[in-house]
Write a protein that holds these residues in place. Structure first.
Motif, PDB file in Angstrom:
ATOM      1  N   LEU A   1       0.852  -1.440   0.120  1.00  0.00           N
ATOM      2  CA  LEU A   1       0.542  -0.263  -0.374  1.00  0.00           C
ATOM      3  C   LEU A   1       0.895   1.557   0.223  1.00  0.00           C
ATOM      4  O   LEU A   1       0.582   2.254  -0.899  1.00  0.00           O
ATOM      5  CB  LEU A   1      -1.080  -0.040   1.295  1.00  0.00           C
ATOM      6  N   SER A   2       2.082   1.036   0.524  1.00  0.00           N
ATOM      7  CA  SER A   2       2.757   2.798   1.079  1.00  0.00           C
ATOM      8  C   SER A   2       3.453   2.054  -0.296  1.00  0.00           C
ATOM      9  O   SER A   2       3.898   4.101  -1.438  1.00  0.00           O
ATOM     10  CB  SER A   2       4.324   1.996   1.324  1.00  0.00           C
ATOM     11  N   SER A   3       3.892   1.660  -1.522  1.00  0.00           N
ATOM     12  CA  SER A   3       4.128   1.377  -2.770  1.00  0.00           C
ATOM     13  C   SER A   3       3.129   1.759  -3.847  1.00  0.00           C
ATOM     14  O   SER A   3       3.470   3.199  -4.326  1.00  0.00           O
ATOM     15  CB  SER A   3       4.567   0.334  -3.141  1.00  0.00           C
ATOM     16  N   LEU A   4       1.987   1.534  -2.816  1.00  0.00           N
ATOM     17  CA  LEU A   4       0.873   2.099  -4.574  1.00  0.00           C
ATOM     18  C   LEU A   4       0.833   3.710  -4.289  1.00  0.00           C
ATOM     19  O   LEU A   4       0.540   5.007  -4.751  1.00  0.00           O
ATOM     20  CB  LEU A   4      -0.090   1.503  -3.674  1.00  0.00           C
ATOM     21  N   ARG A   5       0.820   4.432  -2.653  1.00  0.00           N
ATOM     22  CA  ARG A   5       0.883   5.411  -2.151  1.00  0.00           C
ATOM     23  C   ARG A   5       1.821   6.873  -3.352  1.00  0.00           C
ATOM     24  O   ARG A   5       1.223   7.708  -3.377  1.00  0.00           O
ATOM     25  CB  ARG A   5       0.340   5.576  -0.383  1.00  0.00           C
ATOM     26  N   ASP A   6       2.957   5.476  -2.989  1.00  0.00           N
ATOM     27  CA  ASP A   6       3.850   6.689  -3.542  1.00  0.00           C
ATOM     28  C   ASP A   6       4.266   6.575  -4.799  1.00  0.00           C
ATOM     29  O   ASP A   6       4.569   8.058  -5.675  1.00  0.00           O
ATOM     30  CB  ASP A   6       5.179   6.351  -3.147  1.00  0.00           C
ATOM     31  N   GLU A   7       3.052   5.264  -5.634  1.00  0.00           N
ATOM     32  CA  GLU A   7       2.875   5.957  -6.860  1.00  0.00           C
ATOM     33  C   GLU A   7       2.276   7.148  -7.396  1.00  0.00           C
ATOM     34  O   GLU A   7       1.898   7.658  -8.560  1.00  0.00           O
ATOM     35  CB  GLU A   7       2.750   4.847  -7.851  1.00  0.00           C
ATOM     36  N   ARG A   8       1.328   7.389  -6.983  1.00  0.00           N
ATOM     37  CA  ARG A   8      -0.127   8.602  -6.622  1.00  0.00           C
ATOM     38  C   ARG A   8       1.119  10.008  -7.478  1.00  0.00           C
ATOM     39  O   ARG A   8       1.607  10.097  -6.855  1.00  0.00           O
ATOM     40  CB  ARG A   8      -0.760   8.585  -6.266  1.00  0.00           C
TER      41      ARG A   8
END
Length: 102
Positions: free
Chosen positions: A95-102
């Motif tokens: 989820l952290s990776s997903l958030r950082d990609e946004r």
């Protein structure tokens, strides 16, 4: 996605809110305190949230911890926390990776 009517944006928004979810930390604290009743509540809630968001490994691990706690077996529940912790870390990392990609 079925639960969310195929709305990927809604799922993503709700999944990312899990980054702020305190139930895992509260479960660990309840176990450390020997508070079985609080641990049961936290494990049950964590299991529900993980299940609703299809975090399968975390759901399965939390289910096992919850089952042990329902039997009031604090030692078994504590022993089952390593797989739950690993699953939780994996979810948070993704989820952290997903958030950082946004």
């Amino acid at each position: 996605m079925e639960r969310f009517g195929g709305n990927a944006a809604l799922y993503e928004r709700l999944a990312l809110k899990f980054l702020d979810d305190a139930h895992f930390a509260a479960l660990e604290q309840a176990l450390a305190d020997g508070d079985v009743d609080a641990a049961v509540r936290e494990a049950h809630t964590l299991k529900g949230v993980a299940g609703n968001l299809s975090f399968t490994a975390l759901y399965e691990a939390a289910s096992k911890v919850n089952a042990a706690l329902r039997e009031r077996d604090l030692a078994e529940a504590t022993a089952l926390m390593d797989p739950a912790r690993n699953a939780h870390v994996a979810v948070i990392s993704a989820l952290s990776s997903l958030r950082d990609e946004r």
